[in-house]
Design an enzyme around this catalytic site. Structure first.
Site, PDB file in Angstrom:
ATOM      1  N   LYS A 193       0.833  -0.678  -0.149  1.00  0.00           N
ATOM      2  CA  LYS A 193       0.062  -0.547  -0.070  1.00  0.00           C
ATOM      3  C   LYS A 193       0.805   1.154   0.255  1.00  0.00           C
ATOM      4  O   LYS A 193       0.554   2.846  -0.285  1.00  0.00           O
ATOM      5  CB  LYS A 193      -1.032  -0.227   1.192  1.00  0.00           C
ATOM      6  CG  LYS A 193      -0.505   0.228   2.471  1.00  0.00           C
ATOM      7  CD  LYS A 193       0.066   1.223   3.358  1.00  0.00           C
ATOM      8  CE  LYS A 193       0.562   1.228   4.217  1.00  0.00           C
ATOM      9  NZ  LYS A 193       0.332   2.670   5.230  1.00  0.00           N
ATOM     10  N   THR A 226      -3.872   5.364   3.630  1.00  0.00           N
ATOM     11  CA  THR A 226      -2.837   6.023   3.279  1.00  0.00           C
ATOM     12  C   THR A 226      -2.419   6.367   1.496  1.00  0.00           C
ATOM     13  O   THR A 226      -1.668   7.105   1.617  1.00  0.00           O
ATOM     14  CB  THR A 226      -1.402   4.726   3.375  1.00  0.00           C
ATOM     15  OG1 THR A 226      -1.921   3.533   4.358  1.00  0.00           O
ATOM     16  CG2 THR A 226      -0.266   4.892   2.730  1.00  0.00           C
TER      17      THR A 226
END
Length: 331
Positions: free
Chosen positions: A191, A248
């Site tokens: 991620k 994120t």
């Protein structure tokens, strides 16, 4: 009372020390710099990384790792992922033999392509059942401010995962357990790479459609890699997969997204590093994720694009053109 040692006093290590203390643990927070330890003791604040956040009295800072680890039931590792092996070499002789080892790190080691739990087991000799990883949509500042958040504690030993769950559960921080350590660690590592791409797109002036496309296709390449390594595909639809990815890739608090945004605005990696105080794990991890994917024959086009921008001198605009001109195929 559970005794916890948190090794690493950056924003996330310090925040998690606060979480543990709020959950009823006695916490030793190890920092490398004596001046930071002195400041925390005097002001009850880590002004370098979490200005304005008061730390509970149950958190004591120390520069001595032996003091931090003495009698610890839980050892929390919160250092940059590429420094873990060297740090562990010095800490291993000090580790209590039965302590749970909890990784907060989200990366894949350069050169070896090992996940953080694999590095921990290799260096310390600990059995896999002693090692756990925590992952989820856990932006440190928001948790330090006690905004409601959830996370996942992944461990092959369900009983140990439940003990760790109890050690860090608070009214504002809700941990779940999951036996899929591989999937949770990969979700946390990849991620950061996808967030760099989202930041690049933002820096170039693109909007929500672009970001949503990158998040969705980024999740697909994470799941492909995870399945090749034996992860449970359902993990990637949960907190350690989609949840962490969305946070994120979307938040200005994300170091990796912010780093990518600077790249999209035309800065070089070296220029961004000069103005960045905290580690953006994806900058180094993108290379090890790509190596891991190639070793398993997995197609990861977004990761490849991020590597080209971060390490091969490709411009952000060229990256977008190349990604959009890839051969058409079924989703």
């Amino acid at each position: 009372m559970t005794r916890a040692a948190v090794l690493g006093a950056g924003s996330w290590g310090t925040t998690f020390a606060k979480v543990l203390a709020d959950a009823g643990c006695s916490v030793a927070l190890h920092a490398r710099r004596p001046e930071l330890v002195e400041t925390i003791a005097r002001t009850r604040e880590n002004a370098d990384y979490l200005p304005g956040v008061r730390l509970p009295a149950a958190v004591r800072a120390t520069v001595d790792p032996a003091e931090a680890l003495d009698g610890a039931d839980v050892v929390v590792l919160a250092v940059p992922s590429q420094t873990l092996r060297d740090n562990l070499a010095g800490w291993t002789p000090l580790l209590p033999p039965e302590a749970s080892l909890l990784s907060l790190m989200k990366g894949v080691e350069l050169g070896t392509t090992k996940r953080m739990s694999e590095v921990i087991c290799e260096v310390t000799g600990a059995g896999a059942d002693r090692v756990a990883a925590l992952s989820g949509p856990n932006l440190a500042r928001e948790i330090a401010e006690e905004q409601p958040s959830a996370t996942v504690i992944a461990c092959s030993d369900t009983e140990r995962a439940e003990l760790l769950q109890a050690a860090c559960g608070t009214p504002y921080f809700r941990p779940y357990t999951n036996p899929d350590l591989v999937g949770c660690e990969l979700g946390g590592a990849v991620k950061n790479v996808i967030a760099l791409a989202c930041g690049v797109a933002t820096g170039l002036g693109f909007g929500d459609n672009t970001r949503a496309s990158l998040i969705t296709r980024g999740l697909a390449e994470t799941a492909r890699l995870g399945m090749a390594l034996g992860a449970d595909v359902t993990t990637f639809a949960g907190l350690a997969g989609l949840g962490d990815l969305v946070a994120t890739c979307s938040s200005p608090l994300s170091r990796n997204r912010t780093f990518g945004e600077h790249l999209g605005q035309g800065m070089s990696v070296a220029e961004v590093l000069q103005i960045t105080k905290q580690t953006a794990e994806g900058v180094k991890t993108c290379r090890s994720v790509l190596d891991l994917a190639r070793a398993h024959g997995v197609d990861v086009p977004i990761t490849e694009a991020v590597v080209r921008v971060c390490h091969e001198g490709e411009s952000a605009a060229q990256m977008v053109r190349e990604m959009m001109s890839r051969e058409a195929k079924p989703e």
